[in-house]
Design a protein around this motif. Structure first.
Motif, short mmCIF file in Angstrom:
data_model
loop_
_atom_site.label_atom_id
_atom_site.label_comp_id
_atom_site.label_asym_id
_atom_site.label_seq_id
_atom_site.Cartn_x
_atom_site.Cartn_y
_atom_site.Cartn_z
N HIS A 103 77.65 7.78 15.67
CA HIS A 103 77.35 6.47 16.28
C HIS A 103 76.18 5.76 15.62
O HIS A 103 75.80 4.66 16.04
N TYR A 168 70.15 -1.24 28.99
CA TYR A 168 71.25 -1.74 28.15
C TYR A 168 72.36 -2.35 29.00
O TYR A 168 73.53 -2.31 28.62
N ASP A 171 74.37 -4.57 27.02
CA ASP A 171 74.92 -3.96 25.80
C ASP A 171 75.59 -2.63 26.16
O ASP A 171 75.10 -1.56 25.82
N PRO A 172 76.71 -2.69 26.86
CA PRO A 172 77.34 -1.47 27.38
C PRO A 172 77.81 -0.50 26.30
O PRO A 172 77.85 0.70 26.54
N ILE A 173 78.13 -1.01 25.12
CA ILE A 173 78.58 -0.11 24.04
C ILE A 173 77.44 0.80 23.60
O ILE A 173 77.62 2.02 23.46
N THR A 174 76.27 0.22 23.39
CA THR A 174 75.11 1.05 23.03
C THR A 174 74.75 2.00 24.15
O THR A 174 74.42 3.17 23.90
N LEU A 176 76.79 3.36 26.27
CA LEU A 176 77.76 4.44 26.25
C LEU A 176 77.46 5.42 25.13
O LEU A 176 77.52 6.65 25.34
N ARG A 177 77.11 4.91 23.97
CA ARG A 177 76.79 5.79 22.84
C ARG A 177 75.58 6.68 23.14
O ARG A 177 75.60 7.87 22.85
#
Length: 207
Positions: A103, A168, A171-174, A176-177
């Motif tokens: 990621h 976040y 910024d849900p993708i970050t 999740l990562r």
């Protein structure tokens, strides 16, 4: 009277080897969190993956030897369970490292560093415990401290999860990562507790 057949001392060395590989991998984690480029992250993750492979080899050797041996240092099933529990600690560390690499994460909340510190301390304690397996009943200090660290880790994990979701939120993708890495690190902490619990169980049987 019949003389007891000597128990195979090699098992202690194999278990100690897996624990040592785990400690070496844990010592790489701060460098992984501090990496400033994909190349650095890849190099550290590769070093941890190599250690995980070496740990796997030692674990398989324990299982093969335990299956073939006439006598083992303690119950055969417990020996195999302990070997697999140790291996799982290393597996989870390797998983966390690979997730950071995949990621391309370069920024982490401070509590992630505390998770790493906990894993490192648990690894140190586990290495120190391995030579003492000859007298498992003497290891109460080990499993008590590991359990204490795991309890602290649980509380920190809950706070860290909330912090990531709040920080976040846009910024849900970050988020999740980061959570994937955090969950892998938490699984590593839990895996050390499983090692401690297994040793405590052995001590009860051997006492």
């Amino acid at each position: 009277m019949f003389r007891r057949v000597p128990r195979d001392e090699a098992f202690y060395g194999l278990l100690g080897r897996t624990a040592a590989h785990t400690l070496a991998a844990a010592r790489e984690l701060p460098a992984l969190l501090g990496a400033t480029s994909d190349a650095e992250r890849k190099a550290v993750a590769k070093a941890i993956a190599d250690l995980e492979g070496a740990g796997d080899a030692a674990t398989h050797e324990v299982i093969r030897s335990a299956t073939a041996a006439f006598l083992t240092p303690f119950d055969r099933a417990d020996l195999i369970t302990l070997a697999r529990a140790l291996d799982n600690c290393l597996d989870q560390i390797e998983l966390a490292a690979d997730l950071v690499r995949l990621h391309r994460l370069s920024t982490f909340p401070p509590r992630v560093g505390r998770q790493v510190d906990t894993i490192l301390r648990m690894s140190e304690l586990t290495v120190e415990a391995m030579p003492r397996l000859r007298s498992p009943e003497s290891l109460a200090d080990f499993w008590i401290e590991i359990n204490r660290l795991e309890n602290m880790g649980d509380k920190a994990h809950r706070k860290l999860t909330v912090e990531i979701l709040e920080e976040y939120a846009t910024d849900p993708i970050t988020a999740l990562r980061l959570l994937l890495v955090v969950e892998a690190l938490e699984a590593a902490i839990n895996a050390f507790e499983t090692v401690a619990d297994t040793i405590e169980g052995i001590a009860v049987k051997e006492s």
